[in-house]
Write a protein that holds these residues in place. Structure first.
Motif, PDB file in Angstrom:
ATOM      1  N   GLU A  87      -4.651  10.591 -19.163  1.00 56.76           N
ATOM      2  CA  GLU A  87      -4.617  11.725 -19.957  1.00 56.76           C
ATOM      3  C   GLU A  87      -5.733  11.533 -20.638  1.00 56.76           C
ATOM      4  O   GLU A  87      -6.523  12.643 -21.498  1.00 56.76           O
ATOM      5  CB  GLU A  87      -3.473  11.996 -21.061  1.00 56.76           C
ATOM      6  CG  GLU A  87      -3.482  13.218 -21.501  1.00 56.76           C
ATOM      7  CD  GLU A  87      -1.997  13.220 -22.155  1.00 56.76           C
ATOM      8  OE1 GLU A  87      -1.903  12.762 -23.270  1.00 56.76           O
ATOM      9  OE2 GLU A  87      -0.949  13.963 -21.678  1.00 56.76           O
ATOM     10  N   GLU A  88      -6.247  10.233 -21.102  1.00 61.72           N
ATOM     11  CA  GLU A  88      -7.168  10.005 -22.094  1.00 61.72           C
ATOM     12  C   GLU A  88      -8.766  10.713 -21.756  1.00 61.72           C
ATOM     13  O   GLU A  88      -9.686  10.733 -22.588  1.00 61.72           O
ATOM     14  CB  GLU A  88      -7.345   8.518 -22.636  1.00 61.72           C
ATOM     15  CG  GLU A  88      -7.536   7.672 -21.659  1.00 61.72           C
ATOM     16  CD  GLU A  88      -6.427   7.177 -21.009  1.00 61.72           C
ATOM     17  OE1 GLU A  88      -6.435   5.921 -20.613  1.00 61.72           O
ATOM     18  OE2 GLU A  88      -5.365   7.924 -20.701  1.00 61.72           O
ATOM     19  N   TYR A  89      -9.018  10.931 -20.513  1.00 61.72           N
ATOM     20  CA  TYR A  89     -10.363  11.127 -19.901  1.00 61.72           C
ATOM     21  C   TYR A  89     -10.315  12.813 -19.626  1.00 61.72           C
ATOM     22  O   TYR A  89     -11.302  13.420 -19.344  1.00 61.72           O
ATOM     23  CB  TYR A  89     -10.592  10.647 -18.613  1.00 61.72           C
ATOM     24  CG  TYR A  89     -10.636   8.878 -18.558  1.00 61.72           C
ATOM     25  CD1 TYR A  89     -10.773   8.257 -19.640  1.00 61.72           C
ATOM     26  CD2 TYR A  89      -9.869   8.326 -17.722  1.00 61.72           C
ATOM     27  CE1 TYR A  89     -10.938   7.038 -19.860  1.00 61.72           C
ATOM     28  CE2 TYR A  89      -9.889   7.019 -17.758  1.00 61.72           C
ATOM     29  CZ  TYR A  89     -10.387   6.295 -19.028  1.00 61.72           C
ATOM     30  OH  TYR A  89     -10.319   4.804 -18.803  1.00 61.72           O
ATOM     31  N   TYR A  90      -9.176  13.385 -19.863  1.00 62.06           N
ATOM     32  CA  TYR A  90      -9.006  14.934 -19.601  1.00 62.06           C
ATOM     33  C   TYR A  90      -9.901  15.768 -20.127  1.00 62.06           C
ATOM     34  O   TYR A  90     -10.646  16.500 -19.508  1.00 62.06           O
ATOM     35  CB  TYR A  90      -7.431  15.250 -19.622  1.00 62.06           C
ATOM     36  CG  TYR A  90      -7.207  16.840 -19.299  1.00 62.06           C
ATOM     37  CD1 TYR A  90      -7.153  17.162 -17.859  1.00 62.06           C
ATOM     38  CD2 TYR A  90      -7.246  17.856 -20.396  1.00 62.06           C
ATOM     39  CE1 TYR A  90      -7.030  18.510 -17.503  1.00 62.06           C
ATOM     40  CE2 TYR A  90      -7.185  18.957 -19.845  1.00 62.06           C
ATOM     41  CZ  TYR A  90      -6.808  19.349 -18.390  1.00 62.06           C
ATOM     42  OH  TYR A  90      -6.443  20.567 -18.013  1.00 62.06           O
ATOM     43  N   LEU A  91      -9.859  15.684 -21.458  1.00 66.25           N
ATOM     44  CA  LEU A  91     -10.847  16.735 -22.253  1.00 66.25           C
ATOM     45  C   LEU A  91     -12.218  16.311 -21.828  1.00 66.25           C
ATOM     46  O   LEU A  91     -12.898  17.312 -21.604  1.00 66.25           O
ATOM     47  CB  LEU A  91     -10.647  16.308 -23.754  1.00 66.25           C
ATOM     48  CG  LEU A  91      -9.273  16.962 -24.115  1.00 66.25           C
ATOM     49  CD1 LEU A  91      -9.115  16.835 -25.848  1.00 66.25           C
ATOM     50  CD2 LEU A  91      -9.249  18.671 -24.152  1.00 66.25           C
ATOM     51  N   GLN A  92     -12.646  15.168 -21.667  1.00 65.67           N
ATOM     52  CA  GLN A  92     -14.153  14.751 -21.377  1.00 65.67           C
ATOM     53  C   GLN A  92     -14.442  15.381 -19.950  1.00 65.67           C
ATOM     54  O   GLN A  92     -15.586  16.264 -20.217  1.00 65.67           O
ATOM     55  CB  GLN A  92     -14.458  13.406 -21.508  1.00 65.67           C
ATOM     56  CG  GLN A  92     -15.785  12.896 -21.288  1.00 65.67           C
ATOM     57  CD  GLN A  92     -15.921  11.441 -21.211  1.00 65.67           C
ATOM     58  OE1 GLN A  92     -15.251  10.652 -21.403  1.00 65.67           O
ATOM     59  NE2 GLN A  92     -17.475  11.071 -21.022  1.00 65.67           N
ATOM     60  N   VAL A  93     -13.393  15.322 -19.027  1.00 67.46           N
ATOM     61  CA  VAL A  93     -13.872  15.737 -17.612  1.00 67.46           C
ATOM     62  C   VAL A  93     -14.071  17.124 -17.707  1.00 67.46           C
ATOM     63  O   VAL A  93     -15.064  17.724 -17.149  1.00 67.46           O
ATOM     64  CB  VAL A  93     -12.897  15.110 -16.759  1.00 67.46           C
ATOM     65  CG1 VAL A  93     -13.029  15.949 -15.363  1.00 67.46           C
ATOM     66  CG2 VAL A  93     -13.232  13.835 -16.486  1.00 67.46           C
TER      67      VAL A  93
END
Length: 221
Positions: free
Chosen positions: A137-143
């Motif tokens: 989840e911690e990479y979701y916004l960046q992707v």
């Protein structure tokens, strides 16, 4: 989309992204639920970028062990991805949605129909991510931010270990139109607020310069 050709981490790259919101920090602007971030987190990021605009210097340049590990392993991870998928990866420096864009991202690579984000966490972190079938989840916004900025409909999240004992994994992630709509609203509002803060600060400086000039003229007169 406009691509600024430079080496990520170079002086040219830092100059390209100076004073504008970037995908890796969109969590300071938009929540996972698509709402606008409020309070100290948003204000702190805005002031950080404002300081960069005014001084022309980076306000933060901290490199954690995990970030250093990622930089070291990234070429190896990119080569593994190409071999595994058969995709040719184009390395790029910094991407803007258009000429004069007010926000941008630094993709780890672009393919014909998608982009890639490479993460090389420390082993204990990666093991936890591999045991969970869902993308971290911690990479979701960046992707999602990278897809929104570049216009790519898909993005491959590459979890790379660099160790024979720990497997690698690729998560294919599709564009989230609701999240992109949230970016369009809240990131643009953030950019408006940042521009307004810069204009106000410059106006204060102009008034001060005028006052000093009048004072000198009065003394000389």
């Amino acid at each position: 989309m406009k691509i600024i050709e430079c080496t990520q981490g170079s002086a040219e790259w830092h100059k390209a992204r100076l004073g504008i919101p970037t995908a890796s920090n969109f969590d300071c602007i938009v929540t996972m639920g698509g709402k606008g971030v409020t309070g100290k987190t948003r204000q702190s990021y805005l002031l950080q970028l404002l300081a960069e605009r005014i001084t022309g210097q980076l306000t933060q340049n901290y490199v954690s062990p995990a970030m250093e590990r990622g930089t070291t392993l990234e070429p190896q991870a990119r080569a593994w991805y190409e071999l595994t998928t058969g995709c040719t990866v184009q390395q790029v420096g910094f991407a803007l949605p258009c000429e004069g864009g007010r926000y941008g991202c630094s993709p780890d690579g672009l393919c014909e129909d998608r982009g890639i984000e490479i993460k090389c966490p420390l082993p204990h972190t990666l093991l936890g991510q591999l045991l969970n079938d869902a993308p971290p989840e911690e990479y979701y916004l960046q992707v999602q931010a990278c897809m929104w900025i570049t216009g790519r409909p898909r993005w491959d999240l590459v979890l790379f270990s660099g160790m024979s004992a720990i497997p690698n994994r690729i998560h294919e992630i599709s564009a989230d139109e609701k999240m992109h709509a949230a970016f369009a609203e809240h990131v643009n509002k953030f950019a408006d607020d940042l521009d307004a803060a810069e204009a106000k600060l410059l106006a204060i400086g102009a008034r001060r310069a005028t006052a000093n000039s009048n004072e000198v003229g009065w003394i000389n007169g």
